[in-house]
Write an enzyme that holds these catalytic residues in place. Structure first.
Site, PDB file in Angstrom:
ATOM      1  N   HIS A  20      27.636  -3.729  30.968  1.00 15.14           N
ATOM      2  CA  HIS A  20      27.987  -4.349  29.690  1.00 15.14           C
ATOM      3  C   HIS A  20      27.535  -3.458  28.523  1.00 15.14           C
ATOM      4  CE1 HIS A  20      29.208  -7.472  27.066  1.00 15.14           C
ATOM      5  NE2 HIS A  20      28.009  -7.571  26.545  1.00 15.14           N
TER       6      HIS A  20
ATOM      7  N   ARG B  49      23.918  -8.990  30.438  1.00 18.67           N
ATOM      8  CA  ARG B  49      24.202  -9.369  29.058  1.00 18.67           C
ATOM      9  C   ARG B  49      22.939  -9.782  28.304  1.00 18.67           C
ATOM     10  NH1 ARG B  49      29.415 -13.085  29.870  1.00 18.67           N
ATOM     11  NH2 ARG B  49      28.472 -13.327  31.925  1.00 18.67           N
ATOM     12  N   GLN B  50      21.812  -9.875  29.038  1.00 16.60           N
ATOM     13  CA  GLN B  50      20.540 -10.154  28.349  1.00 16.60           C
ATOM     14  C   GLN B  50      19.765  -8.852  28.283  1.00 16.60           C
ATOM     15  OE1 GLN B  50      18.563 -13.802  29.706  1.00 16.60           O
ATOM     16  NE2 GLN B  50      20.452 -14.277  30.762  1.00 16.60           N
TER      17      GLN B  50
ATOM     18  N   LYS C 244      39.808  -8.693  13.148  1.00 15.86           N
ATOM     19  CA  LYS C 244      39.980  -9.891  12.322  1.00 15.86           C
ATOM     20  C   LYS C 244      40.564  -9.505  10.974  1.00 15.86           C
ATOM     21  CE  LYS C 244      36.432 -12.944  14.046  1.00 15.86           C
ATOM     22  NZ  LYS C 244      35.021 -12.981  14.194  1.00 15.86           N
TER      23      LYS C 244
ATOM     24  N   GLY D 244      15.470 -23.443  52.619  1.00 15.65           N
ATOM     25  CA  GLY D 244      16.250 -22.710  51.612  1.00 15.65           C
ATOM     26  C   GLY D 244      15.762 -21.290  51.383  1.00 15.65           C
ATOM     27  N   GLU D 245      14.550 -20.972  51.823  1.00 18.05           N
ATOM     28  CA  GLU D 245      14.066 -19.593  51.631  1.00 18.05           C
ATOM     29  C   GLU D 245      14.943 -18.632  52.426  1.00 18.05           C
ATOM     30  OE1 GLU D 245       9.938 -19.354  52.641  1.00 18.05           O
ATOM     31  OE2 GLU D 245       9.328 -20.635  50.956  1.00 18.05           O
TER      32      GLU D 245
ATOM     33  N   GLY E 132      36.324 -16.836  29.886  1.00 16.67           N
ATOM     34  CA  GLY E 132      37.717 -16.474  29.640  1.00 16.67           C
ATOM     35  C   GLY E 132      38.171 -16.767  28.225  1.00 16.67           C
TER      36      GLY E 132
HETATM   37  C1  R5P Z   1      31.932  -9.157  25.400  1.00 16.15           C
HETATM   38  O1  R5P Z   1      31.242  -8.390  24.760  1.00 16.15           O
HETATM   39  C2  R5P Z   1      32.515  -8.781  26.704  1.00 16.15           C
HETATM   40  O2  R5P Z   1      33.151  -7.553  26.656  1.00 16.15           O
HETATM   41  C3  R5P Z   1      33.502  -9.825  27.183  1.00 16.15           C
HETATM   42  O3  R5P Z   1      34.553  -9.913  26.231  1.00 16.15           O
HETATM   43  C4  R5P Z   1      32.856 -11.155  27.338  1.00 16.15           C
HETATM   44  O4  R5P Z   1      31.723 -11.059  28.129  1.00 16.15           O
HETATM   45  C5  R5P Z   1      33.830 -12.125  27.951  1.00 16.15           C
HETATM   46  O5  R5P Z   1      33.251 -13.376  28.000  1.00 16.15           O
HETATM   47  P1  R5P Z   1      34.135 -14.668  28.045  1.00 16.15           P
HETATM   48  O6  R5P Z   1      35.124 -14.508  29.155  1.00 16.15           O
HETATM   49  O7  R5P Z   1      33.142 -15.775  28.309  1.00 16.15           O
HETATM   50  O8  R5P Z   1      34.796 -14.836  26.718  1.00 16.15           O
END
Ligand code: R5P
Length: 291
Positions: A128, A95-96, A190, A37-38, A222
């Site tokens: 992001h 995202r981290q 919202k 697997g390497e 999504g």
């Molecule tokens: C959030 O800050 C991003 O802009 C996207 O809306 C998000 O990463 C989408 O993630 P998911 O498709 O899991 O809702």
């Protein structure tokens, strides 16, 4: 100028497009796995003294795509490449980008630190968070793909287009896409309609009977766009077209979005997927040619 483009296994077609558009060589390499697997990587083209670029997204499988990129960068430098640009159309682990709890790894920084060990320049597309660029001590740039998304939707000749971002964070991208199309844009906010009830609705625009172009940077689970499609349907949108830069696409979200009422779903090819109809090659070429 960049003289030779290498493809990571995630971006083989995109790297070929970039090489063709730049009229430079697509580097030859072998990438495979040992029986255990390497990873095995061999750069077969002569790179000594040359300015090279590696195109590789660190999308799923994130870990092996990242390691593959790191091995390629290291090998190119070892073989005497004069300068190496890491082109990472989708920057995984983006995202981290901060530690929310004590001891949590800031994995975007970990990836950045390792990439720059052997890269002289870093190029990516729609991070992001733009602040991730600060993790790099080498020249680093995030290219904006809103122009190619906007041009794609322009070809639809929609009667009453309006661009919507699913949340405030998507406003800048939605605004840039709308500018290319030449239409209005808004984002969902919202609205509290009772002590225990909130409703999402566009902050300022009425989308009734409009052709809504829903734009986000990433579609992963999504859920963000799925919930938005439901709300837009309830508010009598005429049609709902969805566009994103990075189609992470976990599970069968494309089907679920169509089944919920989306008219069209499209993404760029920063990640290869069944909806990656829009190419970012020209954006990468322009950035590579700029230095
Ligand atoms: C959030 O800050 C991003 O802009 C996207 O809306 C998000 O990463 C989408 O993630 P998911 O498709 O899991 O809702």
């Amino acid at each position: 100028m960049t003289e030779i483009i290498f493809a990571g296994s995630e971006c083989q077609a995109l790297a070929k497009e970039v090489a063709d558009e730049m009229e430079v060589t697509l580097g030859n390499s072998t990438i495979k796995n040992f029986p255990d697997g390497e990873m095995y990587v061999r750069i077969e083209s002569d790179v000594k003294g040359k300015k090279c670029a590696v195109v590789q997204s660190t999308s799923r499988p994130h870990n092996s795509n990242l390691v593959e990129l790191l091995i390629m960068l290291d090998t190119l430098k070892e073989l005497g490449a004069r300068e190496v640009t890491a082109v990472v159309p989708y920057f995984g682990y983006g995202r981290q980008d901060k530690s929310f709890n004590l001891g949590e790894a800031v994995t975007a920084r970990t990836a950045a630190r390792h990439i720059q060990l052997n890269a002289d320049r870093f190029l990516t597309i729609n991070l992001h968070k733009k602040s991730i660029l600060e993790f790099f001590k080498i020249p680093a740039e995030a290219i904006d793909a809103s122009s190619v998304l906007g041009e794609y939707f322009k070809t639809h000749n929609l009667e009453k287009p309006v661009v919507i971002g699913p949340d405030k964070g998507a406003t800048e991208l939605a605004g840039s896409v709308a500018k290319v199309i030449g239409c209005e844009f808004d984002y969902l906010e919202k609205e509290r309609i009772g002590p225990a009830n909130v409703r999402m609705k566009p902050k300022k625009l009425d989308i009734g009977e409009k052709d809504v172009i829903l734009i986000d940077d990433i579609i992963d689970s999504g859920n963000t766009v799925l919930e938005t499609v439901k709300m837009l349907r309830a508010q009598n949108a005429n049609s709902i077209l969805i566009g994103c830069v990075h189609p992470v696409l976990t599970g069968n979200i494309v089907t679920r979005l169509f089944a919920t009422g989306a008219t069209d779903i499209v993404a760029t090819n920063t990640i290869q997927s069944q909806i990656s109809y829009i190419t970012v090659s020209s954006l990468i070429v322009e950035a590579l040619k700029s230095k």
